[in-house]
Design a protein around this motif. Structure first.
Motif, PDB file in Angstrom:
ATOM      1  N   MET A 299      24.182  18.006  -3.429  1.00 36.08           N
ATOM      2  CA  MET A 299      24.435  16.916  -2.499  1.00 36.08           C
ATOM      3  C   MET A 299      23.852  15.624  -3.069  1.00 36.08           C
ATOM      4  O   MET A 299      22.752  15.626  -3.622  1.00 36.08           O
TER       5      MET A 299
ATOM      6  N   LYS B 103      23.505  11.173  -2.409  1.00 31.51           N
ATOM      7  CA  LYS B 103      23.595  10.083  -1.448  1.00 31.51           C
ATOM      8  C   LYS B 103      23.975   8.796  -2.160  1.00 31.51           C
ATOM      9  O   LYS B 103      23.734   8.625  -3.357  1.00 31.51           O
TER      10      LYS B 103
ATOM     11  N   TYR C 252      22.701  27.681  -6.139  1.00 30.88           N
ATOM     12  CA  TYR C 252      21.963  27.004  -5.073  1.00 30.88           C
ATOM     13  C   TYR C 252      20.525  26.737  -5.487  1.00 30.88           C
ATOM     14  O   TYR C 252      19.979  25.648  -5.266  1.00 30.88           O
TER      15      TYR C 252
ATOM     16  N   LEU D 298      28.940  21.229   4.009  1.00 34.30           N
ATOM     17  CA  LEU D 298      28.002  20.277   3.415  1.00 34.30           C
ATOM     18  C   LEU D 298      26.593  20.540   3.920  1.00 34.30           C
ATOM     19  O   LEU D 298      26.384  21.144   4.972  1.00 34.30           O
ATOM     20  N   ASN D 299      25.630  20.040   3.129  1.00 35.56           N
ATOM     21  CA  ASN D 299      24.207  20.119   3.504  1.00 35.56           C
ATOM     22  C   ASN D 299      23.755  21.557   3.775  1.00 35.56           C
ATOM     23  O   ASN D 299      22.991  21.828   4.701  1.00 35.56           O
TER      24      ASN D 299
ATOM     25  N   ALA E 297      27.714  22.451   7.890  1.00 38.58           N
ATOM     26  CA  ALA E 297      27.381  23.660   7.152  1.00 38.58           C
ATOM     27  C   ALA E 297      27.761  24.871   7.986  1.00 38.58           C
ATOM     28  O   ALA E 297      27.799  24.819   9.211  1.00 38.58           O
TER      29      ALA E 297
ATOM     30  N   ALA F 110      21.385  24.346   3.363  1.00 42.50           N
ATOM     31  CA  ALA F 110      19.964  24.147   3.044  1.00 42.50           C
ATOM     32  C   ALA F 110      19.164  25.439   2.990  1.00 42.50           C
ATOM     33  O   ALA F 110      17.931  25.399   2.989  1.00 42.50           O
TER      34      ALA F 110
ATOM     35  N   ALA G  43      26.677  21.470  -1.408  1.00 40.39           N
ATOM     36  CA  ALA G  43      27.997  21.615  -0.783  1.00 40.39           C
ATOM     37  C   ALA G  43      28.609  22.911  -1.290  1.00 40.39           C
ATOM     38  O   ALA G  43      28.503  23.238  -2.477  1.00 40.39           O
TER      39      ALA G  43
ATOM     40  N   ARG H  52      19.682  20.998  -1.052  1.00 40.52           N
ATOM     41  CA  ARG H  52      20.880  20.925  -0.223  1.00 40.52           C
ATOM     42  C   ARG H  52      22.099  20.894  -1.130  1.00 40.52           C
ATOM     43  O   ARG H  52      22.125  20.154  -2.123  1.00 40.52           O
TER      44      ARG H  52
END
Length: 729
Positions: free
Chosen positions: A580, A582, A519, A546-547, A727, A549, A527, A525
């Motif tokens: 993560m 985009k 992490y 997901l996400n 999450a 944080a 998954a 962020r």
């Protein structure tokens, strides 16, 4: 030595088993047809009750023939047909054409008898056409071992069209309608059940006939795609367009096909992809298959799909423009020089833009068509010409219109289609060899088909001419050793990465500390997902977050996933932590190994609605980036690719590269059964595309058994997609 295919379409000697002196019976018609149409080979008749049949010497049995004929037409039923076929094989006949039914098209027992017959024939080196065949006909050589009544209803005339069909009825429908339009037909071959010899085998012989210019096929099964690919390649090299009907498009149609010839139906969209790849135009029905034949025979080579419309009716011009828009034909934008020349020739109140309304002045000036058409010919923006004459009464010189149109066709390379509904007008244009239709839609769809088919064939001819089948027969099935299993997400991503595909940064973790470390490297962020091959569809079990944080949330998700895996009795409880990413849009890419067509690749709109919206295209390897981009342009979402409402354009080229690499991967590795990649995140143009999740089904070479079913996990459901999953809290 003559090939089997040559013997099938043009045998030098034929025996009629079950020959009848009655020329209207199934055993009598072939003799009548061959005598009538000048067959130069030898005809033998087998009839134990007569010394001659229709003037042909008759023999009591096959063993008493003075030689082994090349082809036997077997017109006896049931066990007699089986015995006759066996005898033909023993005495050295090369091809047995079995007219009898009651075999694979009926039931399992009939299929078993059919298979036994083929094995027996092959052991002697004999091949079988049928059973359940309507017969074969070559009007070039007069070899017509057929019982078709249509040859009596509409007299044959040798010509440039060949028809090869599984169905006898569809064969005769095509023949009859072409002959009604005075189009000559050379080959009419009905193959029946395809127990041995297939439509593709006969088509391969037909396209080698130098006088064949168009080939029509009717298929209910497609069991030999390699052979059909060879047919298509040879046809392209010889300039012969192929228009095929492949029935069984619907589930009901597939069931009907199975009951008709015992055919195995193939997934229809794969059939579409195969035919398109090899330049075979797929028609939905006989009407569509036949409507463009005359235009193909003109050997026109359209430059594009820009259309000029000419009529003596303003309403017809407007309706024609609407139809053109509906079917994707662009109205040609006439240049200033053309419009000036039209204005010099037409009345002052006529329209000189496209569509061109020459008005009712045609009634008093029969030369208007002849005056306008040469002007259109000179405009480089015009690729196709459509003429509509909605009314042509007694004062119209229709014969002059037809002559002027024919002269234009002779002088120009532009394809022309005429629409008129009055019988006298139709007759006048057809007498001049002008393609003429009853409706504007038919005429313009024929023009569109001609232009689009030519474009496909031209593209294929400009590519590697040595490409034939898209996959060898050996690559259709996965390897035989080992057990079927799913790879974990991490292993699946690894396979893709080694294939040169960009995948999301990720770490496979066995402990909470490893997950926390991942992490810190991959955040802020990430998954967090279970990563066991025993759970191929993780989201169905709440094993995707997901996400994520924060370290606290990550720890919670890690423990939650491990607990769920324990509850499911899954031994592999590793967790994958992935960055993560985009993108502008999610896409899906997949591949599978079809038992008939080999590797098939799918690409389309991704996300959680992929199975509902079904906006995807199929491709058959090998293919390149340009072919993929062309396929993606046919998606319903394609208008979004260039950017909408301020959005930047998407990097579709990067997506295409991934699709190409997936095609190479499944083609190169026979142990891969399927690949699901969903989502692929596509960024704006120039910034690439990245695979976020993947699932590969393979055959394990070391015999390990990790298939999901053995662990009690479901093996069906969506491809691995995780959009919208929350999450852990």
């Amino acid at each position: 030595m003559r090939t089997i295919e040559e013997i099938i379409i043009s045998p030098l000697s034929i025996v009629i088993v079950g020959a009848s002196n009655n020329p209207d019976k199934i055993g009598g018609r072939p003799i009548k047809f061959m005598q009538r149409h000048g067959y130069k080979g030898v005809i033998y008749a087998v009839n134990p009750s007569r010394k001659s049949v229709q003037g042909v010497p008759a023999f009591p049995n096959l063993e008493s023939l003075p030689e082994a004929p090349e082809l036997a037409y077997i017109a006896v039923a049931g066990d007699d047909a089986i015995k006759a076929t066996e005898t033909c094989a023993r005495i050295g006949v090369k091809v047995a054409l079995i007219i009898s039914s009651g075999f694979g098209e009926v039931d399992a027992k009939g299929k078993a008898a059919q298979d036994d017959l083929v094995r027996m024939a092959r052991s002697y080196g004999m091949r079988i056409v049928g059973p359940n065949s309507n017969g074969l006909a070559n009007f070039g050589s007069g070899a017509i071992p057929s019982f078709s009544t249509m040859f009596e209803e509409i007299p044959p005339e040798d010509g440039p069209v060949a028809i090869v069909s599984q169905s006898g009825a569809m064969c005769q429908v095509a023949y009859g309608q072409l002959r009604q339009r005075n189009i000559g037909v050379r080959h009419v071959h009905a193959i029946g059940n395809e127990a041995d010899i297939t439509v593709s085998d006969v088509a391969y012989a037909v396209v080698q006939d130098p006088d064949v210019k168009v080939l029509l096929l009717y298929l209910e099964s497609l069991s030999d795609p390699d052979r059909l690919a060879q047919v298509a390649l040879l046809a392209r090299q010889r300039g012969i367009p192929i228009i095929a009907i492949k029935s069984g498009r619907s589930e009901q149609g597939q069931l009907a096909a199975s009951s008709h010839t015992g055919a195995l139906a193939s997934e229809d969209r794969v059939v579409d992809a195969f035919l398109a790849k090899h330049g075979i135009w797929r028609a939905q029905d006989t009407h569509e298959q036949l409507r463009c034949v005359e235009m193909y025979l003109k050997k026109w080579r359209p430059r594009g799909t820009r259309l000029a419309i000419i009529s003596n009716s303003g309403a017809s011009c407007v309706i024609g423009a609407d139809i053109a828009s509906d079917i994707g034909l662009e109205l040609a934008q006439l240049d200033t020089k053309t419009r000036t020349a039209l204005a010099d020739r037409l009345p002052g109140f006529a329209a000189t833009q496209n569509p061109i309304d020459i008005t009712a002045a045609l009634l008093t000036n029969s030369g208007l068509f002849g005056s306008v058409l040469p002007v259109i010919q000179q405009d480089p923006a015009v690729d196709l010409v459509f003429i509509q004459i909605p009314v042509s009464g007694a004062s119209y010189d229709v014969a002059a219109f037809a002559r002027d149109t024919a002269a234009f066709i002779e002088a120009s390379s532009l394809p022309v289609a005429v629409c008129t509904w009055q019988e006298n007008a139709i007759a006048a244009f057809r007498a001049q060899g002008v393609p003429t239709f009853n409706t504007a839609k038919d005429a313009m769809e024929a023009l569109a088909q001609l232009a689009r088919h030519h474009s496909v064939l031209q593209r294929l001819n400009e590519s590697d001419p040595d490409i034939s089948p898209q996959a060898s027969k050996g690559s259709r099935q996965a390897g035989n050793s080992g057990d079927v299993r799913f790879l974990s997400e991490a292993d699946s991503l690894g396979v893709l990465s080694r294939a040169g595909i960009t995948v999301v940064p990720h770490t496979l973790c066995e402990s909470r500390d490893e997950a926390l470390s991942a992490y810190l490297r991959l955040g802020p962020r990430v998954a967090v997902k279970a990563c066991s091959p025993q759970v191929p569809h993780k989201s169905e079990h709440g094993l995707v977050a997901l996400n994520v944080a924060s370290p606290e949330t990550l720890e919670s998700c890690f423990e939650s996933h491990r607990a769920k895996l324990a509850e499911l009795a899954v031994s592999d409880r590793r967790i994958i932590v992935a960055a993560m990413r985009k993108g502008l849009r999610e896409f899906v890419v997949g591949a599978k190994r079809d038992p008939i067509f080999g590797p098939v690749v799918m690409a389309g709109d991704g996300g959680k609605y992929v199975e509902v919206l079904k906006d995807f295209q199929l491709l058959l390897p090998p293919f390149g980036r340009d072919e993929v981009i062309d396929a993606l342009a046919r998606l319903r979402i394609a208008p979004l690719f260039d950017g909408v409402r301020g959005e930047p354009p998407m990097d579709i080229a990067a997506l295409a590269d991934i699709v190409v690499k997936i095609g190479v991967l499944i083609s190169a590795d026979p142990d891969i059964i399927s690949i699901d990649v969903n989502p692929v995140l596509v960024s704006e143009k120039g910034l690439g595309a990245i695979v976020v999740d993947a699932l590969i089904e393979t055959r394990s070479a070391d015999g390990r058994t990790e298939h999901a079913q053995e662990a009690g996990m479901p093996t069906t459901g969506a491809a691995p997609h995780h959009a919208g999953m929350p999450a852990c809290q």
